[in-house]
Design a protein around this motif. Sequence first.
Motif, PDB file in Angstrom:
ATOM      1  N   SER A  34       0.827  -1.211   0.000  1.00  0.00           N
ATOM      2  CA  SER A  34       0.000   0.000   0.000  1.00  0.00           C
ATOM      3  C   SER A  34       0.862   1.262   0.000  1.00  0.00           C
ATOM      4  CB  SER A  34      -0.955  -0.002   1.192  1.00  0.00           C
ATOM      5  OG  SER A  34      -0.225  -0.007   2.399  1.00  0.00           O
ATOM      6  N   ASN A  35       1.970   1.229   0.724  1.00  0.00           N
ATOM      7  CA  ASN A  35       2.873   2.380   0.710  1.00  0.00           C
ATOM      8  C   ASN A  35       3.551   2.532  -0.650  1.00  0.00           C
ATOM      9  OD1 ASN A  35       2.312   3.173   3.295  1.00  0.00           O
ATOM     10  ND2 ASN A  35       4.082   2.161   4.204  1.00  0.00           N
ATOM     11  N   ALA A  36       3.872   1.426  -1.291  1.00  0.00           N
ATOM     12  CA  ALA A  36       4.483   1.483  -2.619  1.00  0.00           C
ATOM     13  C   ALA A  36       3.512   2.102  -3.624  1.00  0.00           C
ATOM     14  CB  ALA A  36       4.903   0.087  -3.070  1.00  0.00           C
ATOM     15  N   ILE A  37       2.248   1.753  -3.532  1.00  0.00           N
ATOM     16  CA  ILE A  37       1.246   2.333  -4.425  1.00  0.00           C
ATOM     17  C   ILE A  37       1.099   3.827  -4.160  1.00  0.00           C
ATOM     18  CG2 ILE A  37      -1.227   2.335  -4.979  1.00  0.00           C
ATOM     19  CD1 ILE A  37      -1.145  -0.709  -4.550  1.00  0.00           C
ATOM     20  N   LEU A  38       1.124   4.212  -2.899  1.00  0.00           N
ATOM     21  CA  LEU A  38       1.043   5.633  -2.559  1.00  0.00           C
ATOM     22  C   LEU A  38       2.245   6.410  -3.093  1.00  0.00           C
ATOM     23  CD1 LEU A  38      -0.373   5.579   1.082  1.00  0.00           C
ATOM     24  CD2 LEU A  38      -1.513   6.360  -0.999  1.00  0.00           C
ATOM     25  N   VAL A  39       3.411   5.791  -3.033  1.00  0.00           N
ATOM     26  CA  VAL A  39       4.609   6.450  -3.558  1.00  0.00           C
ATOM     27  C   VAL A  39       4.491   6.640  -5.071  1.00  0.00           C
ATOM     28  CG1 VAL A  39       7.078   6.106  -3.990  1.00  0.00           C
ATOM     29  CG2 VAL A  39       6.153   5.750  -1.710  1.00  0.00           C
ATOM     30  N   VAL A  40       3.978   5.630  -5.768  1.00  0.00           N
ATOM     31  CA  VAL A  40       3.817   5.737  -7.221  1.00  0.00           C
ATOM     32  C   VAL A  40       2.802   6.832  -7.554  1.00  0.00           C
ATOM     33  CG1 VAL A  40       3.004   4.516  -9.284  1.00  0.00           C
ATOM     34  CG2 VAL A  40       4.536   3.374  -7.697  1.00  0.00           C
ATOM     35  N   LEU A  41       1.689   6.875  -6.826  1.00  0.00           N
ATOM     36  CA  LEU A  41       0.690   7.918  -7.070  1.00  0.00           C
ATOM     37  C   LEU A  41       1.220   9.310  -6.725  1.00  0.00           C
ATOM     38  CD1 LEU A  41      -2.575   6.154  -5.863  1.00  0.00           C
ATOM     39  CD2 LEU A  41      -1.855   6.635  -8.206  1.00  0.00           C
ATOM     40  N   ALA A  42       1.996   9.405  -5.648  1.00  0.00           N
ATOM     41  CA  ALA A  42       2.607  10.692  -5.298  1.00  0.00           C
ATOM     42  C   ALA A  42       3.600  11.118  -6.373  1.00  0.00           C
ATOM     43  CB  ALA A  42       3.303  10.594  -3.941  1.00  0.00           C
ATOM     44  N   SER A  43       4.329  10.168  -6.914  1.00  0.00           N
ATOM     45  CA  SER A  43       5.265  10.471  -7.986  1.00  0.00           C
ATOM     46  C   SER A  43       4.525  10.961  -9.228  1.00  0.00           C
ATOM     47  CB  SER A  43       6.093   9.224  -8.307  1.00  0.00           C
ATOM     48  OG  SER A  43       6.996   9.490  -9.340  1.00  0.00           O
ATOM     49  N   GLY A  44       3.393  10.353  -9.518  1.00  0.00           N
ATOM     50  CA  GLY A  44       2.577  10.817 -10.639  1.00  0.00           C
ATOM     51  C   GLY A  44       2.050  12.218 -10.401  1.00  0.00           C
ATOM     52  N   SER A  45       1.650  12.506  -9.176  1.00  0.00           N
ATOM     53  CA  SER A  45       1.164  13.850  -8.841  1.00  0.00           C
ATOM     54  C   SER A  45       2.276  14.882  -8.959  1.00  0.00           C
ATOM     55  CB  SER A  45       0.600  13.865  -7.425  1.00  0.00           C
ATOM     56  OG  SER A  45      -0.477  12.986  -7.315  1.00  0.00           O
ATOM     57  N   ILE A  46       3.458  14.518  -8.523  1.00  0.00           N
ATOM     58  CA  ILE A  46       4.605  15.424  -8.672  1.00  0.00           C
ATOM     59  C   ILE A  46       4.907  15.622 -10.152  1.00  0.00           C
ATOM     60  CG2 ILE A  46       7.087  15.646  -8.277  1.00  0.00           C
ATOM     61  CD1 ILE A  46       6.614  14.303  -5.544  1.00  0.00           C
ATOM     62  N   GLY A  47       4.808  14.555 -10.936  1.00  0.00           N
ATOM     63  CA  GLY A  47       4.996  14.682 -12.383  1.00  0.00           C
ATOM     64  C   GLY A  47       3.980  15.627 -13.001  1.00  0.00           C
ATOM     65  N   PHE A  48       2.727  15.559 -12.529  1.00  0.00           N
ATOM     66  CA  PHE A  48       1.693  16.461 -13.021  1.00  0.00           C
ATOM     67  C   PHE A  48       2.041  17.908 -12.682  1.00  0.00           C
ATOM     68  CE2 PHE A  48      -2.299  18.773 -12.506  1.00  0.00           C
ATOM     69  CZ  PHE A  48      -2.897  18.532 -13.737  1.00  0.00           C
ATOM     70  N   ILE A  49       2.483  18.145 -11.458  1.00  0.00           N
ATOM     71  CA  ILE A  49       2.854  19.500 -11.036  1.00  0.00           C
ATOM     72  C   ILE A  49       4.051  20.003 -11.834  1.00  0.00           C
ATOM     73  CG2 ILE A  49       3.767  20.853  -9.097  1.00  0.00           C
ATOM     74  CD1 ILE A  49       2.048  19.024  -7.272  1.00  0.00           C
ATOM     75  N   VAL A  50       5.043  19.145 -12.016  1.00  0.00           N
ATOM     76  CA  VAL A  50       6.217  19.531 -12.808  1.00  0.00           C
ATOM     77  C   VAL A  50       5.798  19.848 -14.236  1.00  0.00           C
ATOM     78  CG1 VAL A  50       8.365  18.665 -13.817  1.00  0.00           C
ATOM     79  CG2 VAL A  50       7.914  18.322 -11.396  1.00  0.00           C
ATOM     80  N   GLY A  51       4.945  19.021 -14.816  1.00  0.00           N
ATOM     81  CA  GLY A  51       4.482  19.261 -16.180  1.00  0.00           C
ATOM     82  C   GLY A  51       3.699  20.555 -16.300  1.00  0.00           C
ATOM     83  N   LEU A  52       2.835  20.822 -15.329  1.00  0.00           N
ATOM     84  CA  LEU A  52       2.038  22.048 -15.362  1.00  0.00           C
ATOM     85  C   LEU A  52       2.934  23.283 -15.234  1.00  0.00           C
ATOM     86  CD1 LEU A  52      -0.884  23.019 -15.564  1.00  0.00           C
ATOM     87  CD2 LEU A  52      -0.957  23.027 -13.076  1.00  0.00           C
ATOM     88  N   LEU A  53       3.864  23.252 -14.290  1.00  0.00           N
ATOM     89  CA  LEU A  53       4.788  24.388 -14.131  1.00  0.00           C
ATOM     90  C   LEU A  53       5.680  24.564 -15.359  1.00  0.00           C
ATOM     91  CD1 LEU A  53       5.887  24.031 -10.398  1.00  0.00           C
ATOM     92  CD2 LEU A  53       4.540  25.870 -11.412  1.00  0.00           C
ATOM     93  N   THR A  54       6.159  23.459 -15.904  1.00  0.00           N
ATOM     94  CA  THR A  54       7.024  23.530 -17.078  1.00  0.00           C
ATOM     95  C   THR A  54       6.274  24.113 -18.267  1.00  0.00           C
ATOM     96  OG1 THR A  54       8.302  21.636 -16.310  1.00  0.00           O
ATOM     97  CG2 THR A  54       8.451  22.164 -18.642  1.00  0.00           C
ATOM     98  N   GLU A  55       5.076  23.634 -18.510  1.00  0.00           N
ATOM     99  CA  GLU A  55       4.297  24.142 -19.637  1.00  0.00           C
ATOM    100  C   GLU A  55       3.896  25.597 -19.425  1.00  0.00           C
ATOM    101  OE1 GLU A  55       3.656  22.903 -22.677  1.00  0.00           O
ATOM    102  OE2 GLU A  55       5.048  21.340 -22.072  1.00  0.00           O
ATOM    103  N   TRP A  56       3.577  25.972 -18.192  1.00  0.00           N
ATOM    104  CA  TRP A  56       3.221  27.358 -17.922  1.00  0.00           C
ATOM    105  C   TRP A  56       4.420  28.271 -18.162  1.00  0.00           C
ATOM    106  CZ3 TRP A  56       4.801  30.615 -13.790  1.00  0.00           C
ATOM    107  CH2 TRP A  56       4.154  31.849 -13.776  1.00  0.00           C
TER     108      TRP A  56
END
Length: 143
Positions: A34-56
């Motif tokens: 369950s913690n591994a899944i949370l880490v993967v989802l958190a990594s995806g969320s960080i990727g989303f934030i990085v992508g949004l900031l980069t594109e902006w």
Amino acid sequence: MENIHFINVVKSFFLGLFIGVILQFTGHSDVSQSNAILVVLASGSIGFIVGLLTEWLTSILPISMAKARTYFFINNLIALVVTTLIMACSMMITDVSLEKAKELFWILWIVLSIICAANLFDYFMYRRAQHKLKTFKALMKDK
């Protein structure tokens, strides 16, 4: 906001998920599933934030820099800087020890390498599409 390519933001989310999965293989095996899944989802969320900031940040650049090679290079640099800043902030927030910091620097190196490879792949796919378009236009012109 109209100049932001939301497809690239979604790609960044999936790249973040991919990085999270890759980091599961480099991490400790004593982490629960369950913690591994949370880490993967958190990594995806960080990727989303990085992508949004980069594109902006890329969307506010002047139009004179609109050449493809320059755009992809600047986009990659922005993504690397934003990712490094987010990971550095997470290291400061978690108050890591010196031994743990060395491990996190290797993780940062892996993440930045994956981001560079993904951006390079995206650039080559763009070039391939442009080449196919040019070939198609020439074929249509001949008919």
